[in-house]
Design a protein around this motif. Structure first.
Motif, PDB file in Angstrom:
ATOM      1  N   GLU A   1       0.817  -1.215   0.000  1.00 33.73           N
ATOM      2  CA  GLU A   1       0.000   0.000   0.000  1.00 33.73           C
ATOM      3  C   GLU A   1       0.849   1.263   0.000  1.00 33.73           C
ATOM      4  O   GLU A   1       0.409   2.316  -0.434  1.00 33.73           O
ATOM      5  CB  GLU A   1      -0.890   0.031   1.261  1.00 33.73           C
ATOM      6  CG  GLU A   1      -2.142  -0.813   1.122  1.00 33.73           C
ATOM      7  CD  GLU A   1      -2.929  -0.855   2.439  1.00 33.73           C
ATOM      8  OE1 GLU A   1      -4.130  -1.160   2.382  1.00 33.73           O
ATOM      9  OE2 GLU A   1      -2.352  -0.604   3.513  1.00 33.73           O
ATOM     10  N   THR A   2       2.043   1.163   0.560  1.00 32.33           N
ATOM     11  CA  THR A   2       2.825   2.389   0.770  1.00 32.33           C
ATOM     12  C   THR A   2       4.113   2.448  -0.056  1.00 32.33           C
ATOM     13  O   THR A   2       4.829   3.440   0.015  1.00 32.33           O
ATOM     14  CB  THR A   2       3.226   2.517   2.262  1.00 32.33           C
ATOM     15  OG1 THR A   2       3.864   1.289   2.637  1.00 32.33           O
ATOM     16  CG2 THR A   2       2.036   2.750   3.158  1.00 32.33           C
ATOM     17  N   THR A   3       4.417   1.385  -0.814  1.00 30.42           N
ATOM     18  CA  THR A   3       5.695   1.361  -1.534  1.00 30.42           C
ATOM     19  C   THR A   3       5.468   1.122  -3.017  1.00 30.42           C
ATOM     20  O   THR A   3       4.645   0.282  -3.397  1.00 30.42           O
ATOM     21  CB  THR A   3       6.605   0.234  -0.978  1.00 30.42           C
ATOM     22  OG1 THR A   3       6.487   0.200   0.428  1.00 30.42           O
ATOM     23  CG2 THR A   3       8.064   0.430  -1.382  1.00 30.42           C
ATOM     24  N   LYS A   4       6.222   1.825  -3.817  1.00 30.60           N
ATOM     25  CA  LYS A   4       6.149   1.619  -5.252  1.00 30.60           C
ATOM     26  C   LYS A   4       7.105   0.482  -5.607  1.00 30.60           C
ATOM     27  O   LYS A   4       8.239   0.473  -5.136  1.00 30.60           O
ATOM     28  CB  LYS A   4       6.605   2.917  -5.944  1.00 30.60           C
ATOM     29  CG  LYS A   4       5.945   3.180  -7.264  1.00 30.60           C
ATOM     30  CD  LYS A   4       6.393   4.549  -7.777  1.00 30.60           C
ATOM     31  CE  LYS A   4       6.375   4.639  -9.270  1.00 30.60           C
ATOM     32  NZ  LYS A   4       7.028   3.655 -10.060  1.00 30.60           N
ATOM     33  N   PRO A   5       6.668  -0.521  -6.433  1.00 36.75           N
ATOM     34  CA  PRO A   5       7.598  -1.595  -6.799  1.00 36.75           C
ATOM     35  C   PRO A   5       8.825  -1.014  -7.514  1.00 36.75           C
ATOM     36  O   PRO A   5       8.700   0.050  -8.125  1.00 36.75           O
ATOM     37  CB  PRO A   5       6.770  -2.472  -7.748  1.00 36.75           C
ATOM     38  CG  PRO A   5       5.346  -2.096  -7.494  1.00 36.75           C
ATOM     39  CD  PRO A   5       5.362  -0.661  -7.046  1.00 36.75           C
ATOM     40  N   PRO A   6       9.962  -1.672  -7.533  1.00 28.38           N
ATOM     41  CA  PRO A   6      10.187  -3.019  -6.983  1.00 28.38           C
ATOM     42  C   PRO A   6      10.174  -3.082  -5.441  1.00 28.38           C
ATOM     43  O   PRO A   6      10.689  -2.185  -4.787  1.00 28.38           O
ATOM     44  CB  PRO A   6      11.582  -3.379  -7.515  1.00 28.38           C
ATOM     45  CG  PRO A   6      12.249  -2.074  -7.790  1.00 28.38           C
ATOM     46  CD  PRO A   6      11.165  -1.127  -8.190  1.00 28.38           C
ATOM     47  N   ILE A   7       9.571  -4.164  -4.963  1.00 26.15           N
ATOM     48  CA  ILE A   7       9.503  -4.409  -3.513  1.00 26.15           C
ATOM     49  C   ILE A   7      10.193  -5.751  -3.244  1.00 26.15           C
ATOM     50  O   ILE A   7       9.910  -6.740  -3.934  1.00 26.15           O
ATOM     51  CB  ILE A   7       8.031  -4.516  -3.049  1.00 26.15           C
ATOM     52  CG1 ILE A   7       7.309  -3.173  -3.260  1.00 26.15           C
ATOM     53  CG2 ILE A   7       7.943  -4.969  -1.599  1.00 26.15           C
ATOM     54  CD1 ILE A   7       5.797  -3.268  -3.081  1.00 26.15           C
ATOM     55  N   ARG A   8      11.095  -5.754  -2.303  1.00 24.42           N
ATOM     56  CA  ARG A   8      11.733  -7.035  -1.948  1.00 24.42           C
ATOM     57  C   ARG A   8      11.940  -7.039  -0.443  1.00 24.42           C
ATOM     58  O   ARG A   8      12.937  -6.542   0.057  1.00 24.42           O
ATOM     59  CB  ARG A   8      13.055  -7.168  -2.704  1.00 24.42           C
ATOM     60  CG  ARG A   8      13.652  -8.533  -2.610  1.00 24.42           C
ATOM     61  CD  ARG A   8      14.550  -8.899  -3.761  1.00 24.42           C
ATOM     62  NE  ARG A   8      15.324  -7.772  -4.263  1.00 24.42           N
ATOM     63  CZ  ARG A   8      16.108  -7.845  -5.342  1.00 24.42           C
ATOM     64  NH1 ARG A   8      16.210  -8.973  -6.008  1.00 24.42           N
ATOM     65  NH2 ARG A   8      16.782  -6.791  -5.752  1.00 24.42           N
ATOM     66  N   ILE A   9      10.968  -7.574   0.288  1.00 28.95           N
ATOM     67  CA  ILE A   9      11.017  -7.477   1.759  1.00 28.95           C
ATOM     68  C   ILE A   9      10.815  -8.826   2.453  1.00 28.95           C
ATOM     69  O   ILE A   9      10.254  -9.772   1.891  1.00 28.95           O
ATOM     70  CB  ILE A   9       9.950  -6.496   2.305  1.00 28.95           C
ATOM     71  CG1 ILE A   9       8.537  -6.876   1.812  1.00 28.95           C
ATOM     72  CG2 ILE A   9      10.276  -5.055   1.956  1.00 28.95           C
ATOM     73  CD1 ILE A   9       7.632  -7.399   2.861  1.00 28.95           C
TER      74      ILE A   9
END
Ligand code: PHE
Length: 344
Positions: A181-189
């Motif tokens: 909801e709060t991060t623009k991709p790329p997301i790697r968590i």
């Protein structure tokens, strides 16, 4: 003169000393070279010869009494200082050893999992343990009033109608939603943390335990990427000869979904009572993030794809350390915990 000596004798008789300083004052006053007795003996020659004898006797008496007092209090004060609390303390002895603490096996296992994924670019994310229905269920594609919500027995805090309820999170997948909801991709968590389920406590289940969630969202992320990443993880965790297999499964938030097994790290796939003679151990759920979940989090599913996985830390710790009863992890029994001393 005689009266003066008498009063001095009386003074000596009632004298007491509670400190060495008081006793030394007494010695200086009566018995030292400049003391009263020296003066009195010097006085002798001025005394009338007929009185000399009795004067001499009295001065002698005073001297003896003063000497007695001095030696009595000398030994008394000596004894007292020997029985004082620090008497007999050997300051050269080594001090009490400080017992070395140890990390909890769940922390050790969590750190190992995080380290393996950090090496390939994952960062750590966090979310609350008290969650609303949206993050724990609805955004993750659990339809309202759908029996899929019963897959995980939930501890509700406020059980209002449908989407308003507040609960203890049943899985760390809720953190996926918060990040998307709060991060623009790329997301790697990675999202490690405690989760809660209303289950009877036994050797294999608890009402709270720990998970590590993984999420990777970018353009063109495929199922093959997930498979390779999980193979890398499994071999780093359980040894380079470890194999994995993915069995089709169902989670509302992934499509397709799978359960991942690794070859039993205890019997190396030959079959033992830990793997129930199958040679395989189930260690996590995984799958491609369902397009509905991306949409719920305002991420364009036509542009981005991603995979997610979630594993129980207790389950991995039981395999790593050959622990047979999950309850040991939360009982705080030092006899259990101190066995993990050697590890950082
Ligand atoms: N959240 C799932 C569970 O708790 C595990 C999972 C996470 C499955 C991510 C797929 C993807 O069982």
């Amino acid at each position: 003169m005689q009266d003066k000596i008498k009063s001095l004798i009386a003074e000596v008789e009632i004298f007491t000393a509670s400190t060495k300083e008081q006793l030394e004052e007494f010695r200086l006053k009566y018995l030292s070279k400049k003391g009263i007795l020296t003066d009195l003996f010097a006085e002798m020659k001025n005394i009338q010869p007929d009185q000399r004898k009795s004067f001499g006797q009295m001065v002698n008496e005073l001297k003896i009494k003063a000497e007695e007092k001095l030696s009595k209090f000398q030994s008394a004060l000596e004894d007292a200082s020997e029985s004082a609390p620090d008497a007999g303390l050997d300051l050269t002895l080594p001090s009490e050893p400080n017992p070395l603490g140890s990390r909890h096996p769940i922390s050790l296992t969590r750190n190992r999992i995080l380290d393996i994924f950090k090496r390939i670019g994952f960062t750590v994310a966090d979310g609350p343990e008290i969650e609303d229905d949206w993050h724990n269920f609805t955004a993750l594609n659990f339809p309202e009033n759908h029996p899929a919500r019963d897959m995980q027995d939930t501890f509700f805090i406020e059980h209002r109608d449908g989407s308003d309820s507040i609960a203890l999170r049943t899985h760390t997948s809720s953190v996926q939603v918060r990040i998307m909801e709060t991060t623009k991709p790329p997301i790697r968590i990675l999202a490690p943390g405690r989760v809660y389920r209303n289950e009877a406590i036994s050797a294999r289940a608890h009402c709270f335990f720990h998970q590590v969630e993984g999420l990777y969202i970018d353009e063109g992320v495929s199922f093959a990427d997930m498979k390779q990443t999980l193979l890398y993880f499994s071999q780093e965790m359980f040894g380079s000869d470890t194999k994995i297999r993915l069995r089709p499964s169902y989670f509302p938030f992934t499509e397709p979904s799978a359960e991942m097994d690794v070859t039993c790290s205890i019997c190396k796939g030959k079959g033992c009572n830990v793997c129930k003679y199958t040679g395989w151990l189930e260690i996590m759920g995984c799958g491609m993030v369902d397009p509905n979940v991306l949409k719920n989090c305002k991420i364009d599913p036509d542009k981005y794809t991603g995979y997610a996985f979630g594993m129980g830390i207790e389950r991995i710790a039981m395999l790593l350390y050959n622990v047979k009863d999950l309850r040991l992890f939360s009982e705080n029994d030092v006899r259990f915990l101190e066995q993990f001393k050697a590890e950082a």
